[in-house]
Structure formats: C-alpha cells, structure tokens
Write a protein that holds these residues in place. Structure first.
Motif, short mmCIF file in Angstrom:
data_model
loop_
_atom_site.label_atom_id
_atom_site.label_comp_id
_atom_site.label_asym_id
_atom_site.label_seq_id
_atom_site.Cartn_x
_atom_site.Cartn_y
_atom_site.Cartn_z
N ASP A 71 -3.48 -5.16 -8.12
CA ASP A 71 -1.91 -5.59 -7.86
C ASP A 71 -1.66 -4.76 -6.59
OD1 ASP A 71 -1.96 -6.09 -10.42
OD2 ASP A 71 -0.73 -4.55 -10.77
N SER A 72 -0.65 -4.14 -5.83
CA SER A 72 -0.48 -4.01 -4.84
C SER A 72 -1.35 -4.34 -3.58
CB SER A 72 -0.78 -2.18 -4.36
OG SER A 72 -0.01 -1.44 -5.03
N ILE A 73 -2.58 -4.45 -3.86
CA ILE A 73 -3.48 -5.56 -2.65
C ILE A 73 -3.35 -6.93 -3.17
CG2 ILE A 73 -5.68 -5.97 -1.53
CD1 ILE A 73 -6.35 -3.08 -2.17
N ALA A 74 -3.09 -7.38 -3.66
CA ALA A 74 -2.57 -8.78 -3.97
C ALA A 74 -1.98 -9.65 -4.69
CB ALA A 74 -4.40 -8.75 -5.78
N VAL B 163 4.14 6.06 -5.64
CA VAL B 163 4.36 6.08 -6.61
C VAL B 163 3.53 6.57 -7.21
CG1 VAL B 163 5.17 4.80 -8.13
CG2 VAL B 163 6.52 4.22 -6.11
N TRP B 164 2.30 5.70 -7.29
CA TRP B 164 0.78 5.79 -8.22
C TRP B 164 0.21 6.87 -7.73
CZ3 TRP B 164 1.06 4.26 -12.85
CH2 TRP B 164 1.50 3.43 -13.35
N TYR B 165 0.02 6.61 -6.25
CA TYR B 165 -1.12 7.77 -6.60
C TYR B 165 -0.41 9.09 -6.38
CZ TYR B 165 -5.38 10.06 -4.72
OH TYR B 165 -6.69 10.34 -4.44
N MET B 166 0.56 8.96 -5.02
CA MET B 166 1.04 10.87 -4.08
C MET B 166 1.93 10.99 -5.87
SD MET B 166 2.96 11.74 -0.99
CE MET B 166 4.55 10.51 -1.93
N GLY B 167 2.92 9.99 -6.10
CA GLY B 167 3.67 10.44 -7.39
C GLY B 167 2.94 10.71 -9.08
N HIS B 168 2.01 10.21 -9.08
CA HIS B 168 1.76 10.54 -10.48
C HIS B 168 0.54 10.95 -10.44
CE1 HIS B 168 4.29 6.97 -11.31
NE2 HIS B 168 3.90 7.52 -12.79
N ASN B 169 0.20 12.12 -8.88
CA ASN B 169 -1.62 13.13 -9.05
C ASN B 169 -1.50 13.92 -9.69
OD1 ASN B 169 -3.53 13.84 -7.55
ND2 ASN B 169 -2.58 14.44 -6.36
N TRP C 213 -8.94 6.71 -12.27
CA TRP C 213 -9.12 5.87 -11.38
C TRP C 213 -9.09 4.17 -12.51
CZ3 TRP C 213 -7.51 4.04 -7.19
CH2 TRP C 213 -7.87 5.00 -5.89
N ASP C 214 -8.86 5.22 -13.93
CA ASP C 214 -8.88 4.20 -15.05
C ASP C 214 -7.92 2.97 -15.07
OD1 ASP C 214 -7.75 5.79 -16.41
OD2 ASP C 214 -8.61 5.53 -18.48
N VAL C 215 -6.62 4.35 -14.45
CA VAL C 215 -5.05 2.79 -14.81
C VAL C 215 -4.72 2.96 -13.43
CG1 VAL C 215 -2.49 3.97 -14.69
CG2 VAL C 215 -4.08 4.61 -16.42
N LEU C 216 -5.41 3.81 -12.26
CA LEU C 216 -5.38 3.74 -10.69
C LEU C 216 -5.18 2.08 -9.89
CD1 LEU C 216 -5.50 7.06 -9.40
CD2 LEU C 216 -2.85 5.45 -10.22
N LEU D 229 0.60 -1.19 -0.20
CA LEU D 229 0.07 0.33 0.00
C LEU D 229 0.68 1.33 -0.20
CD1 LEU D 229 -2.89 -1.07 2.41
CD2 LEU D 229 -3.19 -1.01 -0.08
N ILE D 230 2.24 1.38 0.64
CA ILE D 230 2.76 2.35 0.88
C ILE D 230 3.29 2.85 -0.52
CG2 ILE D 230 5.29 3.36 1.66
CD1 ILE D 230 4.10 2.06 4.25
N SER D 231 3.77 1.62 -1.10
CA SER D 231 4.36 1.22 -2.43
C SER D 231 3.35 2.07 -4.01
CB SER D 231 4.85 0.21 -3.82
OG SER D 231 3.89 -0.47 -3.64
#
Length: 183
Positions: free
Chosen positions: A164-167, A143-149, A155-158, A137-139
C-alpha cells in the motif's frame, strides 16, 4: 496555491482509492487477519472479562508497577504465550465516519507532501515522484515497521502495508510528478 490545493486533492483521491481497492477488491490484506474456529468462546471470555474498550497487552502489569516487579514479571512470562487485543463492545457496520476520517488523513498527508514539493527548486518528474514515494516509505517504516515492531507483527500483516505504501504513494507520485511538471 492552486498547485498545492489541486495536487493535494487529486493525490488524496489516488492514495485513498488505492487503499480502498487494496482492502476491498484486491485482497492484499486477506492474510493480515487470521480466523479461529474458537472465536465465539474467545469473544465470550473477552466480553465477560473486559469492561472498557481499548487495546490490551496480555500478560501485562498495571501502570505504575515498580521496575523490579516488572523485570520479575517479564522473566516469569518468558517463553509463554502473549497477545495484543483491540477490544470493542459492539460491532458497528457504519463505515461513514471511518471513511471520512481516512480520506481527510490522506488529504492532510498529500497537503504536507505538496508543501515540501512546493519548496523544491528542481521539480522535474523524477524528483517529485521520488519525494512523494519517500513520504510513503517513511510512513510505512515509522508507523508500521518501527512503531509496531515491539509487538512482533509479522510479514503477513506488513506485506500488505508495504505494498500500500509503495503503490498508493507511487500513484500519487506519478500524478504529482506530472502536475508539478506542468508549466
């Protein structure tokens, strides 16, 4: 040391395996890459306009532009279209090195996770599982939420990245919870 090495290796295989399956088999990321019928003309314009491979923000000003000019430029472009482009001169189908790099990244991430778990005094399944899931979740968040915000990635990408992060990290967490719980 054996716990860290085996834990990291199997965890990396699980994380990498999930990533491979989510992209190539399950279609989790299908909505992340849109299609346009104008792709040939867009690629033609890009290849005739861009001389270097890299990421481009359009519109943008050159590095070193004074702050006052940047503010004026931003006001002028408010409400107009913009794009982020990852441009490559040649499409390469050789996936060997990207796959090797991806697995090595998974291995380093799992090794770091196992180092943290190794320092824990209470390694019951739940604690190890939640610690591992926290890494995922940190990654995602950093990386994805904050880094690309700032690029307004939708959300189609996120969604695929969050799944993937959770599973992926969750599967690794189940493994590590069991592995570190062994006496």
């Amino acid at each position: 040391m054996k716990k860290i090495i085996i834990g990291s290796l199997v965890g990396a295989i699980l994380l990498f395996g999930w990533q491979a399956a989510s992209w190539m088999v399950m279609g989790i990321h299908e909505k992340a890459m849109k299609h346009t019928t104008a792709q040939d003309s867009i690629l033609s314009v890009l290849s005739n306009s861009l001389t270097e491979e890299g990421q481009y923000l359009l519109p943008n000003m050159p590095v070193g532009t004074p702050h006052s000019e940047m503010e004026e430029f931003m006001k002028k472009n408010e409400g107009k279209p913009w794009a982020v482009i990852n441009y490559h001169k040649a499409h390469k189908m050789d996936m060997v090195m990207p796959i090797i790099r991806a697995f090595l990244i998974c291995l380093v991430c799992m090794w770091l996770c196992c180092l943290v778990i190794g320092k824990m005094t209470d390694r019951r399944f739940y604690n190890v599982f939640t610690t591992t899931l926290t890494f995922g979740l940190i990654s995602f968040l950093s990386v994805w939420y904050m880094g690309h915000n700032w690029m307004s990635i939708g959300w189609d990408v996120l969604t695929g990245e969050l799944i993937d992060s959770i599973a992926g990290w969750g599967l690794a967490g189940i493994w590590l919870g069991w592995w570190y719980g062994q006496k």
